[in-house]
Design a protein around this motif. Structure first.
Motif, PDB file in Angstrom:
ATOM      1  N   ALA A 101      36.206 -19.060  42.038  1.00 37.62           N
ATOM      2  CA  ALA A 101      35.101 -19.444  42.913  1.00 37.62           C
ATOM      3  C   ALA A 101      35.258 -18.825  44.298  1.00 37.62           C
ATOM      4  CB  ALA A 101      35.021 -20.966  43.015  1.00 37.62           C
ATOM      5  N   LYS A 102      36.479 -18.732  44.796  1.00 41.22           N
ATOM      6  CA  LYS A 102      36.719 -18.186  46.132  1.00 41.22           C
ATOM      7  C   LYS A 102      36.572 -16.664  46.168  1.00 41.22           C
ATOM      8  CE  LYS A 102      39.884 -21.831  47.743  1.00 41.22           C
ATOM      9  NZ  LYS A 102      39.078 -22.270  48.883  1.00 41.22           N
ATOM     10  N   SER A 103      36.927 -16.005  45.067  1.00 40.40           N
ATOM     11  CA  SER A 103      36.978 -14.544  45.068  1.00 40.40           C
ATOM     12  C   SER A 103      35.856 -13.869  44.293  1.00 40.40           C
ATOM     13  CB  SER A 103      38.309 -14.082  44.465  1.00 40.40           C
ATOM     14  OG  SER A 103      38.380 -14.438  43.082  1.00 40.40           O
ATOM     15  N   ASN A 104      35.223 -14.607  43.371  1.00 43.15           N
ATOM     16  CA  ASN A 104      34.245 -14.033  42.437  1.00 43.15           C
ATOM     17  C   ASN A 104      34.887 -13.063  41.459  1.00 43.15           C
ATOM     18  OD1 ASN A 104      31.928 -15.415  43.256  1.00 43.15           O
ATOM     19  ND2 ASN A 104      31.518 -13.964  44.899  1.00 43.15           N
ATOM     20  N   LEU A 105      36.199 -13.131  41.284  1.00 43.18           N
ATOM     21  CA  LEU A 105      36.906 -12.340  40.279  1.00 43.18           C
ATOM     22  C   LEU A 105      37.116 -13.204  39.040  1.00 43.18           C
ATOM     23  CD1 LEU A 105      38.471  -9.802  39.427  1.00 43.18           C
ATOM     24  CD2 LEU A 105      40.488 -10.752  40.569  1.00 43.18           C
ATOM     25  N   ASP A 106      36.760 -12.665  37.872  1.00 39.13           N
ATOM     26  CA  ASP A 106      36.893 -13.394  36.611  1.00 39.13           C
ATOM     27  C   ASP A 106      38.300 -13.985  36.484  1.00 39.13           C
ATOM     28  OD1 ASP A 106      37.430 -13.855  33.731  1.00 39.13           O
ATOM     29  OD2 ASP A 106      35.453 -12.948  33.445  1.00 39.13           O
ATOM     30  N   VAL A 107      38.373 -15.256  36.136  1.00 42.96           N
ATOM     31  CA  VAL A 107      39.668 -15.935  36.067  1.00 42.96           C
ATOM     32  C   VAL A 107      40.605 -15.250  35.087  1.00 42.96           C
ATOM     33  CG1 VAL A 107      38.960 -17.599  34.296  1.00 42.96           C
ATOM     34  CG2 VAL A 107      40.777 -18.212  35.907  1.00 42.96           C
ATOM     35  N   ARG A 108      40.047 -14.661  34.022  1.00 43.79           N
ATOM     36  CA  ARG A 108      40.894 -13.945  33.071  1.00 43.79           C
ATOM     37  C   ARG A 108      41.502 -12.702  33.720  1.00 43.79           C
ATOM     38  NH1 ARG A 108      36.057 -13.557  28.915  1.00 43.79           N
ATOM     39  NH2 ARG A 108      35.173 -13.060  30.952  1.00 43.79           N
ATOM     40  N   GLY A 109      40.710 -12.052  34.590  1.00 46.01           N
ATOM     41  CA  GLY A 109      41.228 -10.909  35.323  1.00 46.01           C
ATOM     42  C   GLY A 109      42.315 -11.312  36.302  1.00 46.01           C
ATOM     43  N   ILE A 110      42.147 -12.472  36.934  1.00 50.52           N
ATOM     44  CA  ILE A 110      43.158 -12.981  37.863  1.00 50.52           C
ATOM     45  C   ILE A 110      44.489 -13.174  37.140  1.00 50.52           C
ATOM     46  CG2 ILE A 110      43.822 -14.980  39.264  1.00 50.52           C
ATOM     47  CD1 ILE A 110      40.858 -15.336  39.951  1.00 50.52           C
ATOM     48  N   VAL A 111      44.429 -13.820  35.976  1.00 50.99           N
ATOM     49  CA  VAL A 111      45.648 -14.051  35.193  1.00 50.99           C
ATOM     50  C   VAL A 111      46.240 -12.726  34.734  1.00 50.99           C
ATOM     51  CG1 VAL A 111      46.594 -15.086  33.102  1.00 50.99           C
ATOM     52  CG2 VAL A 111      44.894 -16.331  34.441  1.00 50.99           C
ATOM     53  N   ALA A 112      45.382 -11.810  34.282  1.00 49.04           N
ATOM     54  CA  ALA A 112      45.866 -10.525  33.770  1.00 49.04           C
ATOM     55  C   ALA A 112      46.592  -9.722  34.842  1.00 49.04           C
ATOM     56  CB  ALA A 112      44.692  -9.722  33.211  1.00 49.04           C
ATOM     57  N   ILE A 113      46.047  -9.704  36.051  1.00 46.13           N
ATOM     58  CA  ILE A 113      46.689  -8.965  37.138  1.00 46.13           C
ATOM     59  C   ILE A 113      48.027  -9.607  37.492  1.00 46.13           C
ATOM     60  CG2 ILE A 113      46.508  -8.311  39.577  1.00 46.13           C
ATOM     61  CD1 ILE A 113      43.453  -8.151  39.138  1.00 46.13           C
TER      62      ILE A 113
END
Length: 276
Positions: free
Chosen positions: A4-16
């Protein structure tokens, strides 16, 4: 919350985070104050990552390294890493590189996202997100949206890639309005104070008449502004009926830009700071 804060897909957040630092358990991420995403960890100075915690980093990497440098997919990042390695990358048109590893780091990140998808599907699907309470945002007053509302427009597109942080901290409302003003040819002082203090800055004219490309200075608590520091927004458009469109930052999270509209009667209650 980070999505919600970044607009980056949560799956992408975990993957990175998983591929960058084994979810914060390896490398620079183990330093005090550092983040699990490798944000700020330059080859020449990896300890610079110590200046960015996880929450700041996930917003920063989305706005700067992904959006600002045109790295919206992991495939793009892999392709650009190869071009960078063989000397054919043109940063002016292609954008900068997010990582320079040519072993398929992006593909491994994408595979992580696919595995998360599969796991979620096998365990009942994605649960419904909890509803936000208005007390956690500054939305009080006006209508807030992530995109430009229908019927409104900008004279100049918003591009934060060249925004400076010499006097206002990155991602704050003051940082945004100061730089947005410059983007459309309007200058505000580099030391205007907190958002609610801009209306009191000597040398600047203020008015209660909505004015395009002015700064809307909210007093503390006004229209949902911070009860101590107030808030500042940028007036993008004043329509013939007196309603206004403002753009603003850090209403929905650090570094996140959103939009808000006010009707004519409400707009007359605010203080507008005219830039030079």
């Amino acid at each position: 919350e980070w999505e919600a804060k970044s607009n980056l897909d949560v799956r992408g957040i975990v993957a990175i985070a998983l591929n960058e630092s084994s979810l914060g358990t390896a490398g620079v991420a183990t330093n005090p104050g550092a983040n699990m995403f490798g944000f700020g960890a330059y080859d020449s100075n990896p300890e610079y990552a110590n200046n960015f915690n996880d929450e700041i980093a996930v917003v920063g990497l989305t706005q700067q390294t992904i959006i600002g440098n045109k790295n919206q997919t992991f495939k793009i990042q892999d392709d650009k890493a190869k071009k960078f390695a063989n000397g054919t990358l043109n940063p002016a048109t292609d954008g900068g590189v997010y990582f320079t590893d040519t072993t398929g780091s992006g593909k491994r990140r994408a595979e992580t996202m696919q595995k998360l998808d599969t796991f979620i599907d096998e365990h009942g699907g994605t649960p419904k997100a909890p509803e936000q309470t208005t007390g956690k945002t500054r939305d009080g007053g006006g209508v807030t949206s992530n995109d430009i509302p229908l019927g409104y427009s900008l004279t100049t597109a918003i591009d934060t890639t060249g925004y400076i942080t010499s006097t206002y901290p990155w991602g704050q409302c003051t940082w945004y309005v100061f730089n947005r003003g410059k983007q459309v040819g309007v200058n505000f002082d580099p030391f205007m104070g907190n958002g609610g203090q801009w209306m009191d800055k000597p040398g600047f004219t203020t008015t209660h008449t909505p004015t395009e490309h002015s700064a809307l200075s909210f007093s503390p608590g006004q229209a949902g502004a911070d009860p101590i520091y107030g808030h500042i927004a940028f007036v993008e458009q004043v329509k013939s009926d007196g309603s206004i469109l403002v753009s603003e930052c850090n209403v929905k999270g650090l570094g996140i830009i959103s939009y808000r509209t006010f009707d004519a009667e409400t707009a007359k209650q605010f203080t507008y700071v005219i830039g030079h």
